[in-house]
Design an enzyme around this catalytic site. Structure first.
Site, PDB file in Angstrom:
ATOM      1  N   ASN A  12       1.111  -1.509  -0.318  1.00 50.37           N
ATOM      2  CA  ASN A  12       0.231  -0.005   0.068  1.00 50.37           C
ATOM      3  C   ASN A  12       0.669   1.731   0.037  1.00 50.37           C
ATOM      4  O   ASN A  12      -0.004   2.111  -0.483  1.00 50.37           O
ATOM      5  CB  ASN A  12      -0.724   0.154   1.282  1.00 50.37           C
ATOM      6  N   GLU A  17       8.511   2.761  14.848  1.00 50.31           N
ATOM      7  CA  GLU A  17       9.688   3.352  13.302  1.00 50.31           C
ATOM      8  C   GLU A  17       9.162   4.861  13.831  1.00 50.31           C
ATOM      9  O   GLU A  17       8.534   5.441  14.696  1.00 50.31           O
ATOM     10  CB  GLU A  17       8.642   2.627  12.133  1.00 50.31           C
ATOM     11  N   CYS A  65      -3.572   1.353   6.605  1.00 49.68           N
ATOM     12  CA  CYS A  65      -3.385   0.908   7.975  1.00 49.68           C
ATOM     13  C   CYS A  65      -3.862   2.366   9.559  1.00 49.68           C
ATOM     14  O   CYS A  65      -5.125   1.678  10.175  1.00 49.68           O
ATOM     15  CB  CYS A  65      -2.315   0.668   8.646  1.00 49.68           C
ATOM     16  N   GLU A  75       4.630  -3.890  11.955  1.00 53.40           N
ATOM     17  CA  GLU A  75       3.743  -2.515  12.244  1.00 53.40           C
ATOM     18  C   GLU A  75       2.821  -3.138  11.761  1.00 53.40           C
ATOM     19  O   GLU A  75       2.298  -3.048  10.600  1.00 53.40           O
ATOM     20  CB  GLU A  75       4.182  -1.783  11.175  1.00 53.40           C
TER      21      GLU A  75
HETATM   22  P1  NAD Z   1      -0.030  -8.605   4.445  1.00 63.31           P
HETATM   23  O1  NAD Z   1       0.476  -9.245   5.833  1.00 63.31           O
HETATM   24  O2  NAD Z   1      -1.235  -9.267   3.601  1.00 63.31           O
HETATM   25  O3  NAD Z   1       1.128  -8.701   3.286  1.00 63.31           O
HETATM   26  C1  NAD Z   1       2.572  -8.101   3.906  1.00 63.31           C
HETATM   27  C2  NAD Z   1       3.624  -8.648   3.494  1.00 63.31           C
HETATM   28  O4  NAD Z   1       3.920 -10.452   3.826  1.00 63.31           O
HETATM   29  C3  NAD Z   1       3.443  -8.578   1.860  1.00 63.31           C
HETATM   30  O5  NAD Z   1       5.024  -8.965   1.265  1.00 63.31           O
HETATM   31  C4  NAD Z   1       3.615 -10.345   1.713  1.00 63.31           C
HETATM   32  O6  NAD Z   1       4.555 -11.353   0.627  1.00 63.31           O
HETATM   33  C5  NAD Z   1       4.774 -11.097   3.082  1.00 63.31           C
HETATM   34  N1  NAD Z   1       4.295 -12.336   3.938  1.00 63.31           N
HETATM   35  C6  NAD Z   1       2.512 -12.493   3.480  1.00 63.31           C
HETATM   36  N2  NAD Z   1       2.687 -13.996   3.653  1.00 63.31           N
HETATM   37  C7  NAD Z   1       3.929 -14.014   4.669  1.00 63.31           C
HETATM   38  C8  NAD Z   1       4.152 -14.839   5.724  1.00 63.31           C
HETATM   39  N3  NAD Z   1       4.042 -16.102   5.875  1.00 63.31           N
HETATM   40  N4  NAD Z   1       5.767 -14.995   5.954  1.00 63.31           N
HETATM   41  C9  NAD Z   1       5.921 -13.802   5.769  1.00 63.31           C
HETATM   42  N5  NAD Z   1       5.810 -12.211   5.240  1.00 63.31           N
HETATM   43  C10 NAD Z   1       4.515 -12.667   4.653  1.00 63.31           C
HETATM   44  O7  NAD Z   1      -0.487  -7.303   4.123  1.00 63.31           O
HETATM   45  P2  NAD Z   1      -0.473  -6.546   2.931  1.00 63.31           P
HETATM   46  O8  NAD Z   1      -2.411  -7.278   2.022  1.00 63.31           O
HETATM   47  O9  NAD Z   1      -0.127  -6.611   1.743  1.00 63.31           O
HETATM   48  O10 NAD Z   1      -0.846  -5.141   3.058  1.00 63.31           O
HETATM   49  C11 NAD Z   1      -1.872  -4.460   3.798  1.00 63.31           C
HETATM   50  C12 NAD Z   1      -2.012  -5.034   5.379  1.00 63.31           C
HETATM   51  O11 NAD Z   1      -0.593  -4.204   5.712  1.00 63.31           O
HETATM   52  C13 NAD Z   1      -2.764  -4.037   5.948  1.00 63.31           C
HETATM   53  O12 NAD Z   1      -3.295  -5.304   7.192  1.00 63.31           O
HETATM   54  C14 NAD Z   1      -2.091  -2.897   7.181  1.00 63.31           C
HETATM   55  O13 NAD Z   1      -2.993  -2.446   7.754  1.00 63.31           O
HETATM   56  C15 NAD Z   1      -1.303  -3.063   6.909  1.00 63.31           C
HETATM   57  N6  NAD Z   1      -0.390  -2.268   7.362  1.00 63.31           N
HETATM   58  C16 NAD Z   1       0.617  -1.947   7.828  1.00 63.31           C
HETATM   59  C17 NAD Z   1       1.007  -0.568   8.211  1.00 63.31           C
HETATM   60  C18 NAD Z   1       0.986  -0.187   9.800  1.00 63.31           C
HETATM   61  O14 NAD Z   1       2.029   0.617   9.386  1.00 63.31           O
HETATM   62  N7  NAD Z   1       1.124  -0.639  11.003  1.00 63.31           N
HETATM   63  C19 NAD Z   1       1.596  -0.315   7.186  1.00 63.31           C
HETATM   64  C20 NAD Z   1       0.805  -0.616   5.845  1.00 63.31           C
HETATM   65  C21 NAD Z   1       0.105  -1.388   6.013  1.00 63.31           C
END
Ligand code: NAD
Length: 498
Positions: free
Chosen positions: A169, A478, A301, A267
């Protein structure tokens, strides 16, 4: 629909014209398996290019390179100001190529240029901020009370090899957060960017080389989270995982990093409450309410997706919000008039629309939004900004993270009750309050169990201000000095002076 699209920056066009490789130990290489994955333009559904699909063997190679660079290369011997200068050069290069980066990001992730431009600029600031830290990471002298003539002091040392895993995102900025503080503190990094949006992170790898970071200090392995991400998380030679993504995957990361007791910072997701009091400046509150949830098409997020509005203005506010929202232009991020770009994928679009359906089944009222009907948008992954009223805090749409442009409006009468409702969630990332009464503002801000609170504003971020989540929204912080703590170990040294 008639649109005029900004044409793609020439360097960005050149970048995607050649299929890219991944960066391991200063070399651009194919995946060991030879496999490649497509990355698509979410505004059209068309394939932009392909990138290598990193797997277990590639992660192993990248971790070995990062380990070697941490222990044997020029990196551990480098003076703090030399590390700082490299980060400054990296920042300068990013700034010099800002248009290319914002264009690549808009192409790959769909966000309007105004958003991707601001993320590039935030990324440059972030690198410069942490470049400044390199010469200011100090220990302490401790006045210990043990017998004898003993001198005790502490040193801050890098943790080692950091595995950075990022979501789609805000691909560039998220990757910068996994590089700036970790590198400033002397760690080495293996990055696994989200497989849906690898382009700007791969281009960053070229700047890492141009800036002159030693080989192996930064390695970039695109590939699926379930294979490459999981391999990084489980790897015995990775000392810490710095992860941004969903709470669900965050929990898996904690479990799979247990074997070598990796440090983990997370995060994660959010379901932030935004509280509008009747005494708020009305126009500011309306704009804040919309900006809090519709920024980046709700794929944030910190999205202020649970909107609590004081009863006496609730009906008018919700209907004005719906009216205000109708004017937000949905479209291709390269169209300068676009306010909301597409969602990242068909899957995400269906998930968001699924939540809207669940909300309606559970009794919510649709004031505006839902699926666009315009034929022109049919191929992209668009969802109209959606305002739902008649929502209660226990409905699915008020409990689960939707990660799309959907706001759920709920009325309230009493400040203590709204604070309770705001905190009645497993998440704790962001929150907002709009009021002209400073006492109410601080009472709510102090009571919110969240890592970030905005008063009469929303979505502000700065490299100097700590960022992270309470409860299931994360572990660690962070930005700011908190990030220096997150990427260093503290060593206590005892000297017998007798
Ligand atoms: P996601 O958890 O599906 O994926 C995030 C990353 O993790 C991707 O690169 C994915 O390839 C990787 N991943 C997936 N499965 C994994 C595993 N088993 N082991 C290690 N890595 C793995 O999230 P998304 O759909 O890409 O992003 C959206 C989510 O991210 C939302 O929940 C959002 O709130 C959160 N987010 C949080 C912040 C924050 O700063 N708190 C910022 C941006 C997004």
């Amino acid at each position: 629909m008639q649109t005029t699209l900004t044409s793609l920056n020439a360097n960005a066009a050149k970048f995607i014209a050649t299929p890219r490789k991944m960066l391991i130990n200063g070399q651009w290489v194919e995946a060991a398996s030879g496999k490649r994955i497509e990355t698509k333009n979410p505004a059209t559904g068309e394939v932009i290019t392909t990138v290598p699909e990193g797997g277990v063997e590639d992660i192993n190679r990248a971790v070995a390179a990062a380990r070697k660079a941490f222990e044997e290369g020029p990196w551990p011997k480098m003076k703090p100001n030399e590390r700082g200068n490299l980060l400054l050069k990296f920042a300068d290069l990013l700034e010099a190529n800002a248009e290319e980066f914002s264009h690549l990001e808009t192409l790959d992730n769909g966000a309007p240029l105004s958003i991707t431009e601001s993320f590039v600029s935030l990324s440059v600031d972030n690198l410069r901020y942490f470049a400044g830290w390199t010469t200011k990471i100090t220990g302490e002298t401790i006045p210990v009370s043990v017998p004898g003539n003993i001198f005790n002091y502490t040193r801050r040392e890098p943790i080692g090899v950091i595995g950075g895993i990022t979501p789609w995102n805000g691909p560039l900025y998220m990757a910068i957060l996994k590089l700036s503080a970790p590198l400033a503190t002397g760690n080495t990094v293996v990055l696994n960017p989200a497989s849906l949006t690898p382009l700007t992170v791969l281009r960053l790898g070229e700047l890492v080389q141009e800036a002159g970071f030693p080989d192996g200090v930064v390695n970039i392995v695109p590939g699926s989270g379930s294979i490459a991400g999981a391999a990084l998380t489980e790897h015995p030679n990775v000392d810490k995982i710095s992860f941004t993504g969903s709470t669900e995957v965050g929990k898996q990361i904690i479990r799979s990093s247990a074997d070598n007791v990796k440090k983990v910072s997370l995060e994660l997701g959010g379901k932030s409450a935004h509280i509008i009091f009747a005494d708020a400046d009305y126009e500011t509150a309306l704009q804040n309410a919309a900006n809090a949830v519709f920024f980046n098409s709700g794929q944030a997020c910190i999205a202020g997706s649970r909107l609590f509005v004081e009863n006496k203005i609730y009906d008018k506010f919700m209907s004005d919000l719906a009216e205000y929202t109708k004017n937000f232009k949905l479209g291709n991020g390269f169209d300068q008039s676009t306010i909301l770009g597409p969602l990242i994928s068909e899957k995400q679009k269906n998930s968001v629309l699924g939540y809207v359906d669940i909300g309606l089944q559970e009794g919510a009222e649709l004031l505006v939004g839902g699926n666009p009907t315009e034929a022109e948008l049919a191929n992209g992954y668009y969802v109209k900004p959606t305002v739902l009223a008649n929502v209660s805090n226990d409905m699915t749409i008020a409990r689960e993270e939707i990660f799309g442009p959907v706001v759920t409006g709920m009325p309230f009468n009493d400040i203590d009750k709204v604070i309770r409702l705001a905190n009645q969630t497993e998440y704790g990332l962001g929150g907002g309050v709009c009021t002209t009464d400073i006492r109410k503002a601080h009472k709510v801000a102090n009571a919110m169990r969240t890592g970030n609170v905005w008063i009469n504003t929303y979505n502000l971020l700065d490299p100097a201000s700590p960022y992270g989540g309470y409860k299931q929204s994360g572990l660690g912080r962070e930005n700011g000095s908190a990030a220096i703590d997150m990427f260093t170990e503290t060593k206590s040294i005892w000297v017998n002076l007798d």
